[in-house]
Design a protein around this motif. Structure first.
Motif, PDB file in Angstrom:
ATOM      1  N   ALA A 547       0.388  -1.347   0.130  1.00 20.13           N
ATOM      2  CA  ALA A 547       0.213   0.369  -0.265  1.00 20.13           C
ATOM      3  C   ALA A 547       0.535   1.216  -0.368  1.00 20.13           C
ATOM      4  CB  ALA A 547      -1.064   0.066   1.366  1.00 20.13           C
ATOM      5  N   ASP A 548       1.484   1.642   0.946  1.00 23.56           N
ATOM      6  CA  ASP A 548       2.742   2.612   1.205  1.00 23.56           C
ATOM      7  C   ASP A 548       4.258   2.287  -0.450  1.00 23.56           C
ATOM      8  OD1 ASP A 548       3.379   4.546   3.018  1.00 23.56           O
ATOM      9  OD2 ASP A 548       4.889   3.871   2.854  1.00 23.56           O
ATOM     10  N   GLY A 549       4.158   1.587  -0.370  1.00 25.67           N
ATOM     11  CA  GLY A 549       5.618   1.676  -1.097  1.00 25.67           C
ATOM     12  C   GLY A 549       6.636   1.374  -0.195  1.00 25.67           C
ATOM     13  N   ASN A 550       6.887   1.253   0.873  1.00 26.86           N
ATOM     14  CA  ASN A 550       7.467   0.855   1.960  1.00 26.86           C
ATOM     15  C   ASN A 550       7.361  -0.274   3.012  1.00 26.86           C
ATOM     16  OD1 ASN A 550      10.211   3.028   1.257  1.00 26.86           O
ATOM     17  ND2 ASN A 550       7.715   3.838   1.141  1.00 26.86           N
ATOM     18  N   TRP A 551       8.306  -0.902   2.892  1.00 21.50           N
ATOM     19  CA  TRP A 551       8.341  -2.143   4.299  1.00 21.50           C
ATOM     20  C   TRP A 551       8.596  -1.528   5.124  1.00 21.50           C
ATOM     21  CZ3 TRP A 551      11.399  -4.301   7.905  1.00 21.50           C
ATOM     22  CH2 TRP A 551      10.427  -5.383   8.417  1.00 21.50           C
ATOM     23  N   ARG A 552       7.839  -0.912   6.277  1.00 17.59           N
ATOM     24  CA  ARG A 552       8.314  -0.580   8.008  1.00 17.59           C
ATOM     25  C   ARG A 552       7.933  -2.020   8.644  1.00 17.59           C
ATOM     26  NH1 ARG A 552       8.171   5.003   6.712  1.00 17.59           N
ATOM     27  NH2 ARG A 552       7.237   5.338   4.800  1.00 17.59           N
ATOM     28  N   ALA A 553       8.873  -1.602   9.902  1.00 20.17           N
ATOM     29  CA  ALA A 553       9.058  -2.834  10.869  1.00 20.17           C
ATOM     30  C   ALA A 553       7.953  -2.193  11.549  1.00 20.17           C
ATOM     31  CB  ALA A 553      10.226  -2.547  11.658  1.00 20.17           C
ATOM     32  N   PRO A 554       6.978  -3.804  11.925  1.00 15.99           N
ATOM     33  CA  PRO A 554       5.794  -2.909  12.744  1.00 15.99           C
ATOM     34  C   PRO A 554       6.514  -2.054  13.784  1.00 15.99           C
ATOM     35  CG  PRO A 554       5.799  -5.237  12.688  1.00 15.99           C
ATOM     36  CD  PRO A 554       7.042  -5.183  11.335  1.00 15.99           C
ATOM     37  N   ALA A 555       5.552  -1.952  14.506  1.00 12.95           N
ATOM     38  CA  ALA A 555       5.892  -0.923  15.822  1.00 12.95           C
ATOM     39  C   ALA A 555       4.590  -0.967  16.866  1.00 12.95           C
ATOM     40  CB  ALA A 555       6.389   0.717  15.742  1.00 12.95           C
ATOM     41  N   LEU A 556       4.890  -1.413  18.190  1.00 10.24           N
ATOM     42  CA  LEU A 556       3.818  -1.709  19.040  1.00 10.24           C
ATOM     43  C   LEU A 556       3.515  -0.221  19.433  1.00 10.24           C
ATOM     44  CD1 LEU A 556       1.143  -2.673  19.889  1.00 10.24           C
ATOM     45  CD2 LEU A 556       2.422  -4.109  21.613  1.00 10.24           C
ATOM     46  N   VAL A 557       4.819   0.813  20.095  1.00 10.80           N
ATOM     47  CA  VAL A 557       5.130   1.927  20.190  1.00 10.80           C
ATOM     48  C   VAL A 557       5.292   2.597  19.927  1.00 10.80           C
ATOM     49  CG1 VAL A 557       5.365   0.919  22.959  1.00 10.80           C
ATOM     50  CG2 VAL A 557       7.226   0.890  21.321  1.00 10.80           C
ATOM     51  N   GLN A 558       4.806   4.449  19.589  1.00 13.39           N
ATOM     52  CA  GLN A 558       5.419   5.343  18.819  1.00 13.39           C
ATOM     53  C   GLN A 558       6.818   5.886  18.839  1.00 13.39           C
ATOM     54  OE1 GLN A 558       3.253   6.989  17.199  1.00 13.39           O
ATOM     55  NE2 GLN A 558       1.242   6.593  18.038  1.00 13.39           N
ATOM     56  N   ASP A 559       7.761   5.261  20.207  1.00  8.18           N
ATOM     57  CA  ASP A 559       9.226   5.045  20.250  1.00  8.18           C
ATOM     58  C   ASP A 559      10.018   4.963  18.732  1.00  8.18           C
ATOM     59  OD1 ASP A 559       8.678   6.551  21.946  1.00  8.18           O
ATOM     60  OD2 ASP A 559       9.268   5.631  23.643  1.00  8.18           O
ATOM     61  N   ASP A 560       9.263   3.536  19.013  1.00 12.30           N
ATOM     62  CA  ASP A 560       9.637   2.103  17.725  1.00 12.30           C
ATOM     63  C   ASP A 560       9.748   2.564  16.320  1.00 12.30           C
ATOM     64  OD1 ASP A 560      11.235   1.213  19.987  1.00 12.30           O
ATOM     65  OD2 ASP A 560       9.406   0.101  20.339  1.00 12.30           O
ATOM     66  N   VAL A 561       8.652   3.298  15.829  1.00 13.03           N
ATOM     67  CA  VAL A 561       8.072   3.502  14.815  1.00 13.03           C
ATOM     68  C   VAL A 561       9.655   4.488  13.464  1.00 13.03           C
ATOM     69  CG1 VAL A 561       6.495   5.211  12.836  1.00 13.03           C
ATOM     70  CG2 VAL A 561       5.554   4.397  15.263  1.00 13.03           C
ATOM     71  N   GLY A 562       9.378   3.733  12.617  1.00 10.58           N
ATOM     72  CA  GLY A 562      10.607   4.063  11.697  1.00 10.58           C
ATOM     73  C   GLY A 562      11.746   3.646  12.044  1.00 10.58           C
ATOM     74  N   ALA A 563      11.642   2.021  12.641  1.00 13.02           N
ATOM     75  CA  ALA A 563      13.309   1.809  13.186  1.00 13.02           C
ATOM     76  C   ALA A 563      13.995   0.720  11.880  1.00 13.02           C
ATOM     77  CB  ALA A 563      13.031   0.940  13.616  1.00 13.02           C
ATOM     78  N   ASP A 564      13.382   0.108  10.663  1.00 14.65           N
ATOM     79  CA  ASP A 564      13.247  -0.215   9.431  1.00 14.65           C
ATOM     80  C   ASP A 564      12.373   0.500   8.877  1.00 14.65           C
ATOM     81  OD1 ASP A 564      14.794  -1.735   8.031  1.00 14.65           O
ATOM     82  OD2 ASP A 564      13.932  -3.775   8.878  1.00 14.65           O
ATOM     83  N   VAL A 565      13.089   0.808   7.809  1.00 10.18           N
ATOM     84  CA  VAL A 565      12.197   0.382   6.184  1.00 10.18           C
ATOM     85  C   VAL A 565      12.928   0.665   5.470  1.00 10.18           C
ATOM     86  CG1 VAL A 565      11.002   2.833   4.886  1.00 10.18           C
ATOM     87  CG2 VAL A 565      11.011   2.792   7.621  1.00 10.18           C
ATOM     88  N   ARG A 566      12.380  -0.801   4.037  1.00  8.12           N
ATOM     89  CA  ARG A 566      12.711  -0.719   3.050  1.00  8.12           C
ATOM     90  C   ARG A 566      11.542  -0.680   2.166  1.00  8.12           C
ATOM     91  NH1 ARG A 566      14.752  -6.534   5.660  1.00  8.12           N
ATOM     92  NH2 ARG A 566      15.215  -6.221   7.595  1.00  8.12           N
ATOM     93  N   PRO A 567      12.348   0.182   0.728  1.00 15.76           N
ATOM     94  CA  PRO A 567      11.416   0.677   0.092  1.00 15.76           C
ATOM     95  C   PRO A 567      11.266  -0.088  -1.061  1.00 15.76           C
ATOM     96  CG  PRO A 567      13.417   1.598  -0.411  1.00 15.76           C
ATOM     97  CD  PRO A 567      13.368   0.523   1.461  1.00 15.76           C
ATOM     98  N   LEU A 568      10.375  -0.645  -1.796  1.00 14.91           N
ATOM     99  CA  LEU A 568      10.080  -1.282  -3.062  1.00 14.91           C
ATOM    100  C   LEU A 568       9.955  -0.260  -4.255  1.00 14.91           C
ATOM    101  CD1 LEU A 568       8.359  -2.395  -0.706  1.00 14.91           C
ATOM    102  CD2 LEU A 568       6.876  -3.070  -2.562  1.00 14.91           C
ATOM    103  N   ALA A 569      10.397  -0.559  -5.470  1.00 14.98           N
ATOM    104  CA  ALA A 569      10.784   0.310  -6.479  1.00 14.98           C
ATOM    105  C   ALA A 569       9.483   0.454  -6.213  1.00 14.98           C
ATOM    106  CB  ALA A 569      10.909  -0.477  -7.889  1.00 14.98           C
ATOM    107  N   PRO A 570       8.695   2.901  -6.825  1.00 12.51           N
ATOM    108  CA  PRO A 570       7.284   2.918  -7.333  1.00 12.51           C
ATOM    109  C   PRO A 570       6.810   1.566  -8.610  1.00 12.51           C
ATOM    110  CG  PRO A 570       9.069   4.552  -7.333  1.00 12.51           C
ATOM    111  CD  PRO A 570       9.563   3.128  -6.677  1.00 12.51           C
ATOM    112  N   GLU A 571       7.103   1.341  -9.489  1.00 12.62           N
ATOM    113  CA  GLU A 571       6.472   0.624 -10.674  1.00 12.62           C
ATOM    114  C   GLU A 571       6.239  -1.054 -10.012  1.00 12.62           C
ATOM    115  OE1 GLU A 571      11.389  -0.112 -11.165  1.00 12.62           O
ATOM    116  OE2 GLU A 571       9.026   1.724 -10.566  1.00 12.62           O
ATOM    117  N   HIS A 572       7.430  -1.588  -8.972  1.00 12.59           N
ATOM    118  CA  HIS A 572       6.280  -2.979  -8.227  1.00 12.59           C
ATOM    119  C   HIS A 572       5.954  -2.780  -7.548  1.00 12.59           C
ATOM    120  CE1 HIS A 572      11.059  -4.174  -9.910  1.00 12.59           C
ATOM    121  NE2 HIS A 572      10.215  -3.900 -10.786  1.00 12.59           N
TER     122      HIS A 572
END
Length: 656
Positions: A547-572
């Motif tokens: 949906a977003d075009g980026n895999w993001r590590a799931p987080a349960l607390v706000q402090d952990d949001v954005g800890a690991d982000v892996r982009p997909l090619a937009p066309e894919h």
């Protein structure tokens, strides 16, 4: 302690040089008077220390100083080990209750450990003073540091401790007692992403019955019936063996706000009595059972793990986020250690500073959580649902059934079945396969002697890649996967978080994609079987990545949001979105196609029993707007027919 010699002025000096014995310390409850008169002296175990003889002939001042230092070191070492027997042997004329006074010191303060560092002896004639620095660990408060002194007495060439209560502490004397007090700050709340409490203190009223005040049982039963209390419950409580007239027999707990609404109806009923208290309550039973967790009295295991300033009887997080963020939610208690006389007059006071508790901002959204719980309410058997914010990776909801089971939504490990075709499709897209390219979908495909089949042996012939995804054609995806190297599949899986070892505050089962060992395993892995494992938490993150075009590590607390982000090619990512939309509009996931914003999805029916290929877990993963989701129903059957309706119920509940 000493022995004479017939041959001259030499003396034999004894002192402790170590040992490993540890006398048990009694836990004393209440005020215990230290340094008082004779008492029942505990039976002391024999010391395990050794007492080597050291003979000093015609001692010089240096020899005497060294002997005094050695004696002090041995005594303080024994004290640090609470070896009262060894200490007594080094005292010149210890009182009968020598050990008891030390047991009082250790028990009244809750001493969990102590260390002592001796200074240089100061010798004046036949006496000496050895200063020492004490660091005493007081249970529930922390470390108390103070300066003390050992008074030594010379007997010939020997030194012994001239013991008095002031040896324990300079201000300790007969008739004084130790007093310890702690005060925890109010426990902080766990908040959802909108600042609403997921767990907080709540004022409760416990409604009970006092047998001696009952006039008419029927009146009590009638008053409690509107609150869901069965009429027979009143008789059951009152007729229980041994019930006394002044007992409080609890019947049910009410929130104080609810009690206020009906107080006028309940309070006049003879025999009904009420107790007020503050309890820690989760916003929903599901959150309390799994994600947020619960609080309770500290266990021995947690007491050892948490250490100071925790003590016996403290209320702590026992599970979930309550446990994971215990020290943050609890803060540090203020404390006070005092030495007082019989009238409570203060002789010594040592304050311990505390810190306020801090709230934990979770990513959960209570509205989404309640929608998920409503969707899962009618599910029988074992199942899990997770919803994730596609833009952040924050977990919006997590539900597992049964409520008294483990947290399947995040800690389960399941073959993802055909939901893994999202990963295989990404590998194909990266290799240049277009969604309108033609692929073959025979009913059966053979790989190195093993047959793989479609559901119902369906043979769709030559179809587009988009349709193969929408219809979940196993044979087409196996063919596509076998055109790739194992490393290409592994790379696609890694982009979507498999094998990432994502940090998470609760126990989870990490998603894994072991690189295939041969072509048969590569074929099975391509359709989410073999050794591939995942759970709703991870598969919701996979859907969110599309949906977003980026895999993001799931987080349960706000402090952990954005800890690991892996982009997909937009066309894919765009191609995957189009294929997942086709699943819902014309493929295997039409039962999730509810009115409103477009729903995207992927179904899965994952085999888990090699002896019974028809036994499958039912999966559905997908997203709508900014909410991604994943559902698994253990041994549920077809993903589209079993998990799809749960997704539809969830989305309808979100729509209100």
């Amino acid at each position: 302690m000493t022995t004479g010699s017939a041959s001259g002025p030499s003396r034999t000096v004894w002192w402790l040089l170590g040992g490993t014995g540890l006398a048990a310390v009694a836990v004393l409850v209440g005020a215990v008077v230290a340094a008082s008169g004779p008492s029942s002296e505990p039976t002391l175990p024999p010391t395990t220390a050794t007492l080597p003889r050291v003979t000093v002939t015609a001692p010089s001042p240096e020899d005497l100083a060294a002997a005094a230092a050695d004696l002090a070191a041995g005594y303080l070492d024994a004290w640090s080990r609470q070896d009262w027997t060894a200490m007594r042997l080094l005292a010149g004329d210890p009182p009968a209750d020598f050990a008891s006074q030390h047991v009082v010191w250790a028990g009244s303060l809750g001493v969990t450990g102590a260390s002592f560092e001796a200074g240089e002896p100061v010798i004046t004639g036949d006496t000496a003073t050895v200063p020492f620095a004490a660091a005493v660990d007081v249970a529930g408060l922390g470390t108390w540091e103070y300066e003390g002194r050992l008074a030594l007495e010379r007997l010939g060439n020997d030194w012994v401790v001239d013991w008095a209560p002031s040896t324990i502490h300079p201000l300790l004397a007969a008739g004084l007692r130790w007093d310890v007090d702690r005060d925890w700050p109010p426990r902080a709340s766990i908040l959802d992403r909108n600042g609403e409490a997921l767990a907080a203190g709540a004022a409760l009223v416990t409604v009970g019955i006092q047998p001696g005040r009952v006039v008419e049982r029927a009146a009590i039963a009638d008053a409690l019936a509107p609150l869901g209390v069965e009429p027979g419950r009143v008789d059951e409580l009152l007729d229980a063996p041994g019930v006394q007239p002044d007992w409080f027999l609890p019947v049910l707990d009410l929130l104080a706000t609810r009690y206020a609404e009906i107080e006028d109806e309940l309070r006049p009923v003879p025999g009904l009595v009420f107790r007020r208290a503050t309890e820690r309550l989760p916003a929903t039973e599901e959150l309390g059972a799994h994600t947020v967790g619960r609080v309770g009295e500290i266990t021995n295991e947690l007491l050892q793990a948490l250490g100071a300033p925790y003590g016996v009887g403290d209320i702590v997080g026992r599970s979930g986020l309550e446990l994971a963020f215990e020290t943050r939610l609890a803060g540090i208690p203020t404390g006070m250690l005092r030495l007082v006389d019989g009238d409570g007059k203060q002789v010594l006071r040592r304050d311990f500073a505390g810190t306020e508790a801090a709230p934990v901002p979770a990513t959960i959204d209570l509205a989404v959580q309640r929608a998920a719980e409503a969707a899962m309410a009618g599910v029988e058997g074992n199942a899990g649902l997770v919803a994730i914010d596609t833009a952040t990776g924050g977990v919006l909801a997590a539900v597992s059934t049964p409520i008294d089971g483990f947290h399947r939504a995040i800690a389960g490990g399941y073959p993802p079945g055909s939901t893994f075709k999202i990963v295989t499709a990404l590998a194909a897209l990266r290799a240049g396969v277009g969604i309108d390219d033609q692929v073959e979908c025979p009913g059966v495909i053979e790989v190195s002697g093993r047959e793989f089949r479609n559901a119902g042996d369906a043979a769709l012939g030559t179809i587009s890649f988009r349709r193969a995804f929408a219809e979940s054609c196993n044979t087409a995806f196996i063919g596509l996967a076998l055109d790739r190297t194992p490393a290409e599949l592994a790379d696609a899986a890694a982009t979507l978080g498999f094998g990432s070892g994502v940090g998470f505050p609760l126990p989870i089962a990490a998603a894994s994609f072991p690189e295939p060992r041969d072509r048969v395993e590569q074929a099975a892995s391509a359709i989410g079987q073999a050794r591939v494992l995942a759970n709703p938490l991870h598969m919701a993150a996979v859907a969110a990545a599309v949906a977003d075009g980026n895999w993001r590590a799931p987080a349960l607390v706000q402090d952990d949001v954005g800890a690991d982000v892996r982009p997909l090619a937009p066309e894919h990512a765009a191609a995957l979105r189009e294929m997942m939309r086709a699943v819902v509009t014309s493929g295997t996931g039409t039962q999730a196609d509810v009115p409103g914003a477009p729903v995207h999805g992927k179904t899965g029916s994952a085999q888990f029993d090699t002896a019974d290929p028809d036994a499958t877990h039912a999966w559905f993963v997908g997203f709508r707007e900014q909410i991604a989701f994943a559902v698994v129903v253990e041994d549920g059957g077809a993903g589209g027919g079993v998990a799809g309706p749960i997704v539809a119920a969830f989305l309808r509940a979100l729509d209100g």
